[in-house]
Design a protein around this motif. Structure first.
Motif, PDB file in Angstrom:
ATOM      1  N   LYS A 118      29.145  71.574 -52.346  1.00 32.18           N
ATOM      2  CA  LYS A 118      29.493  70.495 -53.269  1.00 32.18           C
ATOM      3  C   LYS A 118      28.434  70.360 -54.368  1.00 32.18           C
ATOM      4  O   LYS A 118      27.242  70.596 -54.121  1.00 32.18           O
ATOM      5  N   PRO A 119      28.828  69.945 -55.567  1.00 33.59           N
ATOM      6  CA  PRO A 119      27.854  69.583 -56.593  1.00 33.59           C
ATOM      7  C   PRO A 119      27.318  68.179 -56.312  1.00 33.59           C
ATOM      8  O   PRO A 119      27.797  67.486 -55.408  1.00 33.59           O
ATOM      9  N   GLY A 120      26.347  67.760 -57.085  1.00 32.73           N
ATOM     10  CA  GLY A 120      25.812  66.414 -56.890  1.00 32.73           C
ATOM     11  C   GLY A 120      24.850  66.027 -57.984  1.00 32.73           C
ATOM     12  O   GLY A 120      24.476  66.847 -58.828  1.00 32.73           O
ATOM     13  N   SER A 121      24.449  64.768 -57.957  1.00 32.19           N
ATOM     14  CA  SER A 121      23.481  64.243 -58.919  1.00 32.19           C
ATOM     15  C   SER A 121      22.372  63.538 -58.166  1.00 32.19           C
ATOM     16  O   SER A 121      22.617  62.545 -57.462  1.00 32.19           O
ATOM     17  N   LEU A 122      21.159  64.046 -58.318  1.00 29.01           N
ATOM     18  CA  LEU A 122      19.994  63.510 -57.624  1.00 29.01           C
ATOM     19  C   LEU A 122      19.070  62.867 -58.653  1.00 29.01           C
ATOM     20  O   LEU A 122      18.633  63.530 -59.600  1.00 29.01           O
ATOM     21  N   ILE A 123      18.783  61.592 -58.460  1.00 31.66           N
ATOM     22  CA  ILE A 123      18.021  60.811 -59.443  1.00 31.66           C
ATOM     23  C   ILE A 123      16.763  60.274 -58.779  1.00 31.66           C
ATOM     24  O   ILE A 123      16.837  59.521 -57.798  1.00 31.66           O
ATOM     25  N   ASN A 124      15.621  60.651 -59.310  1.00 32.91           N
ATOM     26  CA  ASN A 124      14.354  60.093 -58.855  1.00 32.91           C
ATOM     27  C   ASN A 124      13.908  59.016 -59.831  1.00 32.91           C
ATOM     28  O   ASN A 124      13.824  59.254 -61.035  1.00 32.91           O
ATOM     29  N   ILE A 125      13.631  57.823 -59.311  1.00 31.50           N
ATOM     30  CA  ILE A 125      13.112  56.765 -60.168  1.00 31.50           C
ATOM     31  C   ILE A 125      11.634  57.042 -60.414  1.00 31.50           C
ATOM     32  O   ILE A 125      10.810  56.927 -59.514  1.00 31.50           O
ATOM     33  N   SER A 126      11.344  57.434 -61.631  1.00 30.41           N
ATOM     34  CA  SER A 126       9.973  57.719 -62.044  1.00 30.41           C
ATOM     35  C   SER A 126       9.440  56.494 -62.790  1.00 30.41           C
ATOM     36  O   SER A 126       9.595  55.366 -62.325  1.00 30.41           O
ATOM     37  N   SER A 127       8.853  56.703 -63.934  1.00 29.39           N
ATOM     38  CA  SER A 127       8.251  55.606 -64.689  1.00 29.39           C
ATOM     39  C   SER A 127       7.861  56.134 -66.056  1.00 29.39           C
ATOM     40  O   SER A 127       7.671  57.342 -66.239  1.00 29.39           O
ATOM     41  N   GLN A 128       7.715  55.234 -67.011  1.00 31.39           N
ATOM     42  CA  GLN A 128       7.098  55.649 -68.263  1.00 31.39           C
ATOM     43  C   GLN A 128       5.706  56.206 -68.007  1.00 31.39           C
ATOM     44  O   GLN A 128       5.209  57.050 -68.755  1.00 31.39           O
ATOM     45  N   MET A 129       5.084  55.778 -66.893  1.00 31.53           N
ATOM     46  CA  MET A 129       3.763  56.279 -66.530  1.00 31.53           C
ATOM     47  C   MET A 129       3.827  57.717 -66.018  1.00 31.53           C
ATOM     48  O   MET A 129       2.796  58.300 -65.687  1.00 31.53           O
ATOM     49  N   GLY A 130       5.019  58.292 -65.966  1.00 27.18           N
ATOM     50  CA  GLY A 130       5.147  59.725 -65.744  1.00 27.18           C
ATOM     51  C   GLY A 130       5.022  60.507 -67.031  1.00 27.18           C
ATOM     52  O   GLY A 130       5.089  61.744 -67.014  1.00 27.18           O
ATOM     53  N   HIS A 131       4.824  59.783 -68.155  1.00 24.41           N
ATOM     54  CA  HIS A 131       4.747  60.422 -69.473  1.00 24.41           C
ATOM     55  C   HIS A 131       3.533  59.977 -70.277  1.00 24.41           C
ATOM     56  O   HIS A 131       3.181  60.616 -71.270  1.00 24.41           O
ATOM     57  N   VAL A 132       2.907  58.893 -69.863  1.00 24.83           N
ATOM     58  CA  VAL A 132       1.701  58.389 -70.529  1.00 24.83           C
ATOM     59  C   VAL A 132       0.701  58.005 -69.448  1.00 24.83           C
ATOM     60  O   VAL A 132       0.963  58.158 -68.263  1.00 24.83           O
ATOM     61  N   TRP A 153      18.374  74.531 -58.354  1.00 19.50           N
ATOM     62  CA  TRP A 153      19.662  74.111 -57.800  1.00 19.50           C
ATOM     63  C   TRP A 153      20.778  74.035 -58.837  1.00 19.50           C
ATOM     64  O   TRP A 153      21.931  73.776 -58.488  1.00 19.50           O
ATOM     65  N   GLY A 154      20.453  74.281 -60.098  1.00 17.72           N
ATOM     66  CA  GLY A 154      21.487  74.273 -61.126  1.00 17.72           C
ATOM     67  C   GLY A 154      22.650  75.194 -60.820  1.00 17.72           C
ATOM     68  O   GLY A 154      23.821  74.810 -61.001  1.00 17.72           O
ATOM     69  N   PRO A 155      22.396  76.428 -60.373  1.00 14.04           N
ATOM     70  CA  PRO A 155      23.518  77.330 -60.072  1.00 14.04           C
ATOM     71  C   PRO A 155      24.470  76.784 -59.011  1.00 14.04           C
ATOM     72  O   PRO A 155      25.625  77.206 -58.940  1.00 14.04           O
ATOM     73  N   SER A 167      27.389  62.558 -67.531  1.00 13.37           N
ATOM     74  CA  SER A 167      26.144  63.301 -67.774  1.00 13.37           C
ATOM     75  C   SER A 167      26.218  64.700 -67.168  1.00 13.37           C
ATOM     76  O   SER A 167      25.209  65.246 -66.714  1.00 13.37           O
ATOM     77  N   ALA A 168      27.402  65.297 -67.193  1.00 11.96           N
ATOM     78  CA  ALA A 168      27.651  66.558 -66.484  1.00 11.96           C
ATOM     79  C   ALA A 168      26.770  67.715 -66.938  1.00 11.96           C
ATOM     80  O   ALA A 168      26.557  68.669 -66.185  1.00 11.96           O
ATOM     81  N   LEU A 169      26.249  67.654 -68.161  1.00 11.06           N
ATOM     82  CA  LEU A 169      25.400  68.740 -68.667  1.00 11.06           C
ATOM     83  C   LEU A 169      23.934  68.308 -68.752  1.00 11.06           C
ATOM     84  O   LEU A 169      23.130  68.928 -69.424  1.00 11.06           O
ATOM     85  N   VAL A 170      23.583  67.251 -68.036  1.00 10.23           N
ATOM     86  CA  VAL A 170      22.222  66.717 -68.084  1.00 10.23           C
ATOM     87  C   VAL A 170      21.512  67.039 -66.777  1.00 10.23           C
ATOM     88  O   VAL A 170      21.905  66.560 -65.707  1.00 10.23           O
ATOM     89  N   THR A 171      20.472  67.855 -66.846  1.00 10.59           N
ATOM     90  CA  THR A 171      19.671  68.139 -65.657  1.00 10.59           C
ATOM     91  C   THR A 171      18.276  68.579 -66.074  1.00 10.59           C
ATOM     92  O   THR A 171      18.063  69.088 -67.180  1.00 10.59           O
ATOM     93  N   GLY A 172      17.322  68.327 -65.181  1.00 13.79           N
ATOM     94  CA  GLY A 172      15.945  68.731 -65.423  1.00 13.79           C
ATOM     95  C   GLY A 172      15.257  67.938 -66.509  1.00 13.79           C
ATOM     96  O   GLY A 172      14.299  68.405 -67.117  1.00 13.79           O
ATOM     97  N   THR A 173      15.692  66.716 -66.720  1.00 13.49           N
ATOM     98  CA  THR A 173      15.110  65.919 -67.787  1.00 13.49           C
ATOM     99  C   THR A 173      14.929  64.479 -67.321  1.00 13.49           C
ATOM    100  O   THR A 173      15.092  64.163 -66.147  1.00 13.49           O
ATOM    101  N   HIS A 174      14.604  63.603 -68.263  1.00 13.12           N
ATOM    102  CA  HIS A 174      14.313  62.215 -67.932  1.00 13.12           C
ATOM    103  C   HIS A 174      15.042  61.287 -68.894  1.00 13.12           C
ATOM    104  O   HIS A 174      15.271  61.625 -70.052  1.00 13.12           O
TER     105      HIS A 174
END
Length: 254
Positions: free
Chosen positions: A137-151, A177-179, A237-244
Protein backbone atom coordinates in the motif's frame (compact mmCIF):
# COMPACT_ATOMS: atom_id res chain seq x y z
CA UNK A 1 -11.60 19.80 -23.21
CA UNK A 2 -12.55 18.70 -19.69
CA UNK A 3 -11.52 20.87 -16.77
CA UNK A 4 -8.94 19.62 -14.28
CA UNK A 5 -10.34 18.64 -10.92
CA UNK A 6 -8.83 19.41 -7.54
CA UNK A 7 -7.59 16.22 -5.86
CA UNK A 8 -9.60 15.28 -2.82
CA UNK A 9 -8.62 16.33 0.67
CA UNK A 10 -10.90 13.64 2.04
CA UNK A 11 -9.50 10.66 3.94
CA UNK A 12 -12.44 8.29 3.96
CA UNK A 13 -11.36 4.67 4.30
CA UNK A 14 -7.89 5.66 5.56
CA UNK A 15 -6.42 4.58 8.88
CA UNK A 16 -4.27 7.12 10.69
CA UNK A 17 -1.89 6.78 13.63
CA UNK A 18 -1.24 9.93 15.67
CA UNK A 19 1.34 10.00 18.44
CA UNK A 20 1.44 12.68 21.10
CA UNK A 21 -2.32 12.77 20.67
CA UNK A 22 -3.21 13.59 24.26
CA UNK A 23 -2.56 17.33 23.92
CA UNK A 24 -1.46 20.22 21.75
CA UNK A 25 -0.53 19.69 18.12
CA UNK A 26 -1.09 15.94 18.23
CA UNK A 27 -4.60 16.40 19.60
CA UNK A 28 -5.44 18.92 16.87
CA UNK A 29 -3.94 16.69 14.17
CA UNK A 30 -6.06 13.76 15.31
CA UNK A 31 -9.24 15.83 15.14
CA UNK A 32 -8.30 17.22 11.72
CA UNK A 33 -7.72 13.76 10.25
CA UNK A 34 -10.94 12.42 11.73
CA UNK A 35 -12.90 15.39 10.38
CA UNK A 36 -11.49 14.52 6.94
CA UNK A 37 -12.92 11.02 7.30
CA UNK A 38 -10.02 8.95 8.64
CA UNK A 39 -10.25 6.34 11.36
CA UNK A 40 -7.72 7.60 13.89
CA UNK A 41 -5.73 5.67 16.46
CA UNK A 42 -4.68 7.97 19.30
CA UNK A 43 -1.31 7.24 20.91
CA UNK A 44 0.24 8.72 24.04
CA UNK A 45 1.60 7.54 27.36
CA UNK A 46 -1.30 8.84 29.47
CA UNK A 47 -4.53 6.88 29.31
CA UNK A 48 -6.98 9.39 30.78
CA UNK A 49 -6.39 12.25 28.29
CA UNK A 50 -6.62 9.78 25.39
CA UNK A 51 -9.92 8.40 26.61
CA UNK A 52 -11.27 11.91 27.16
CA UNK A 53 -10.31 12.93 23.62
CA UNK A 54 -11.82 9.79 22.11
CA UNK A 55 -15.08 10.48 23.95
CA UNK A 56 -15.17 14.08 22.77
CA UNK A 57 -14.52 12.99 19.21
CA UNK A 58 -17.17 10.28 19.35
CA UNK A 59 -19.70 12.85 20.57
CA UNK A 60 -18.98 14.78 17.36
CA UNK A 61 -19.43 11.69 15.20
CA UNK A 62 -15.69 11.19 14.63
CA UNK A 63 -14.00 7.79 14.64
CA UNK A 64 -11.12 7.30 17.08
CA UNK A 65 -9.65 4.54 19.16
CA UNK A 66 -6.99 4.74 21.85
CA UNK A 67 -3.64 2.99 22.22
CA UNK A 68 -1.64 3.94 25.34
CA UNK A 69 2.02 3.55 24.38
CA UNK A 70 5.43 4.98 25.18
CA UNK A 71 7.07 5.30 21.77
CA UNK A 72 10.54 5.34 23.33
CA UNK A 73 9.93 1.62 24.01
CA UNK A 74 10.94 0.61 20.50
CA UNK A 75 10.07 -3.08 20.80
CA UNK A 76 6.57 -2.37 22.15
CA UNK A 77 5.97 0.28 19.51
CA UNK A 78 7.03 -1.96 16.65
CA UNK A 79 4.88 -4.78 17.98
CA UNK A 80 1.84 -2.51 18.28
CA UNK A 81 2.23 -1.13 14.76
CA UNK A 82 2.66 -4.62 13.32
CA UNK A 83 -0.37 -5.97 15.19
CA UNK A 84 -2.72 -3.06 14.52
CA UNK A 85 -1.54 -1.77 11.13
CA UNK A 86 -1.11 -1.11 8.36
CA UNK A 87 -1.73 2.60 8.81
CA UNK A 88 -2.20 4.74 5.72
CA UNK A 89 -1.21 7.91 7.55
CA UNK A 90 1.23 8.63 10.36
CA UNK A 91 1.42 11.89 12.25
CA UNK A 92 4.33 11.63 14.65
CA UNK A 93 3.67 14.51 17.02
CA UNK A 94 5.30 13.17 20.18
CA UNK A 95 8.07 15.56 21.16
CA UNK A 96 10.19 16.77 24.04
CA UNK A 97 12.05 20.00 24.78
CA UNK A 98 14.49 20.76 27.58
CA UNK A 99 15.96 24.17 26.93
CA UNK A 100 19.21 25.42 28.43
CA UNK A 101 22.34 27.29 27.33
CA UNK A 102 24.63 24.97 25.39
CA UNK A 103 27.32 25.35 28.05
CA UNK A 104 24.89 24.03 30.65
CA UNK A 105 23.40 21.08 28.75
CA UNK A 106 22.89 18.08 31.00
CA UNK A 107 23.66 14.68 29.51
CA UNK A 108 20.37 13.28 30.81
CA UNK A 109 18.43 16.07 29.09
CA UNK A 110 20.30 15.55 25.81
CA UNK A 111 19.58 11.82 25.88
CA UNK A 112 15.91 12.32 26.78
CA UNK A 113 15.27 14.79 23.95
CA UNK A 114 17.04 12.67 21.36
CA UNK A 115 15.26 9.52 22.56
CA UNK A 116 11.86 11.01 21.74
CA UNK A 117 12.50 13.48 18.93
CA UNK A 118 14.86 11.35 16.85
CA UNK A 119 15.34 7.75 17.99
CA UNK A 120 11.67 7.01 18.60
CA UNK A 121 10.67 8.94 15.47
CA UNK A 122 13.03 6.88 13.33
CA UNK A 123 11.83 3.50 14.48
CA UNK A 124 8.16 4.46 14.56
CA UNK A 125 8.27 5.83 11.01
CA UNK A 126 10.15 2.74 9.89
CA UNK A 127 7.58 0.45 11.52
CA UNK A 128 4.65 2.14 9.77
CA UNK A 129 6.50 2.09 6.43
CA UNK A 130 7.31 -1.62 6.78
CA UNK A 131 3.65 -2.36 7.42
CA UNK A 132 2.63 -0.45 4.30
CA UNK A 133 5.25 -2.16 2.15
CA UNK A 134 4.24 -5.59 3.42
CA UNK A 135 0.64 -4.80 2.46
CA UNK A 136 1.65 -3.30 -0.88
CA UNK A 137 0.00 0.00 0.00
CA UNK A 138 1.07 3.63 -0.46
CA UNK A 139 0.95 6.03 2.46
CA UNK A 140 1.77 9.43 3.89
CA UNK A 141 4.10 9.69 6.87
CA UNK A 142 4.31 13.09 8.59
CA UNK A 143 6.85 13.97 11.25
CA UNK A 144 6.06 17.06 13.29
CA UNK A 145 9.31 18.99 13.19
CA UNK A 146 9.71 22.69 13.94
CA UNK A 147 10.95 25.92 12.46
CA UNK A 148 13.90 25.10 14.73
CA UNK A 149 14.68 22.34 12.24
CA UNK A 150 15.69 25.16 9.87
CA UNK A 151 17.09 27.88 12.13
CA UNK A 152 18.70 28.14 15.53
CA UNK A 153 17.71 29.87 18.72
CA UNK A 154 19.08 30.70 22.16
CA UNK A 155 19.03 27.86 24.69
CA UNK A 156 17.93 25.43 21.98
CA UNK A 157 21.08 23.68 20.81
CA UNK A 158 19.76 20.22 21.71
CA UNK A 159 16.19 20.77 20.52
CA UNK A 160 17.34 22.36 17.27
CA UNK A 161 19.83 19.54 16.71
CA UNK A 162 17.08 16.95 17.13
CA UNK A 163 14.80 18.71 14.65
CA UNK A 164 17.56 19.36 12.07
CA UNK A 165 18.34 15.64 12.28
CA UNK A 166 14.66 14.79 11.88
CA UNK A 167 14.58 16.83 8.67
CA UNK A 168 17.53 14.87 7.25
CA UNK A 169 16.05 11.57 8.31
CA UNK A 170 12.78 12.42 6.60
CA UNK A 171 14.50 13.28 3.32
CA UNK A 172 16.48 10.04 3.32
CA UNK A 173 13.39 7.94 4.06
CA UNK A 174 11.47 9.72 1.29
CA UNK A 175 14.18 8.76 -1.19
CA UNK A 176 14.19 5.13 -0.08
CA UNK A 177 10.44 4.61 0.06
CA UNK A 178 9.29 6.75 -2.86
CA UNK A 179 9.30 3.79 -5.27
CA UNK A 180 6.80 2.08 -2.95
CA UNK A 181 4.47 5.08 -3.11
CA UNK A 182 5.20 6.07 0.48
CA UNK A 183 5.57 9.80 0.99
CA UNK A 184 7.50 11.22 3.96
CA UNK A 185 7.39 14.88 4.93
CA UNK A 186 7.72 17.18 7.91
CA UNK A 187 5.38 19.85 9.18
CA UNK A 188 7.27 22.68 10.87
CA UNK A 189 5.31 24.99 13.17
CA UNK A 190 6.47 28.14 14.86
CA UNK A 191 5.65 28.62 18.55
CA UNK A 192 2.14 27.27 19.07
CA UNK A 193 0.04 27.94 22.15
CA UNK A 194 0.31 24.44 23.65
CA UNK A 195 1.58 23.13 27.00
CA UNK A 196 5.02 22.69 25.37
CA UNK A 197 4.97 26.13 23.78
CA UNK A 198 3.91 27.79 27.01
CA UNK A 199 7.30 26.87 28.51
CA UNK A 200 8.64 29.75 26.43
CA UNK A 201 5.62 32.00 26.07
CA UNK A 202 5.11 32.44 29.82
CA UNK A 203 8.45 34.27 29.98
CA UNK A 204 7.79 37.90 28.93
CA UNK A 205 11.30 38.44 27.52
CA UNK A 206 11.16 35.19 25.53
CA UNK A 207 7.66 35.98 24.31
CA UNK A 208 8.83 39.37 23.04
CA UNK A 209 11.66 37.64 21.16
CA UNK A 210 9.21 35.19 19.60
CA UNK A 211 6.83 37.94 18.49
CA UNK A 212 9.71 39.96 17.03
CA UNK A 213 10.52 37.01 14.76
CA UNK A 214 7.00 36.12 13.59
CA UNK A 215 6.16 38.47 10.74
CA UNK A 216 2.40 38.01 11.17
CA UNK A 217 2.74 39.34 14.69
CA UNK A 218 1.16 36.53 16.69
CA UNK A 219 1.98 33.11 18.05
CA UNK A 220 0.26 30.12 16.51
CA UNK A 221 -2.86 28.33 17.64
CA UNK A 222 -3.34 24.59 17.13
CA UNK A 223 -5.97 25.32 14.49
CA UNK A 224 -3.21 26.83 12.34
CA UNK A 225 -1.65 23.41 11.75
CA UNK A 226 -4.80 21.41 11.06
CA UNK A 227 -5.17 22.26 7.38
CA UNK A 228 -1.51 21.47 6.74
CA UNK A 229 -1.86 18.05 8.34
CA UNK A 230 -4.84 17.18 6.15
CA UNK A 231 -3.05 18.47 3.04
CA UNK A 232 0.04 16.32 3.63
CA UNK A 233 -2.06 13.28 4.55
CA UNK A 234 -4.36 13.46 1.55
CA UNK A 235 -4.19 12.98 -2.19
CA UNK A 236 -4.03 16.75 -2.56
CA UNK A 237 -0.28 16.43 -1.87
CA UNK A 238 0.25 13.32 -4.02
CA UNK A 239 3.50 14.63 -5.53
CA UNK A 240 4.90 16.04 -2.28
CA UNK A 241 7.61 14.04 -0.53
CA UNK A 242 10.98 14.58 1.11
CA UNK A 243 10.23 18.16 2.01
CA UNK A 244 8.78 20.36 4.74
CA UNK A 245 5.74 22.55 5.22
CA UNK A 246 6.64 25.59 7.31
CA UNK A 247 3.78 27.07 9.34
CA UNK A 248 5.86 29.76 10.98
CA UNK A 249 4.19 33.10 10.35
CA UNK A 250 7.18 34.17 8.26
CA UNK A 251 9.89 33.46 10.87
CA UNK A 252 12.20 31.78 8.36
CA UNK A 253 11.55 34.28 5.56
CA UNK A 254 14.69 36.23 6.55
Amino acid sequence: MSLPRTPSFRLGGKRALVTGASSGIGRAAAVALAEAGAEVTLVARSVQPLNALAEEMAAEGLTARTRPLDITDIAATEAAVEAEGPFDVLVNSAGLARHAPATETELADYDAVMAVNLRAAHFLTRAVAKGLMAAGKPGSLINISSQMGHVGGPNRSVYAASKHALEGMTKAMAIEWGPAGIRVNTLCPTFIRTPLGEQTLQNPQARDWVLSKIKLGRVGEVEDIMGGVVFLASGASALVTGTHLLIDGGWTAE
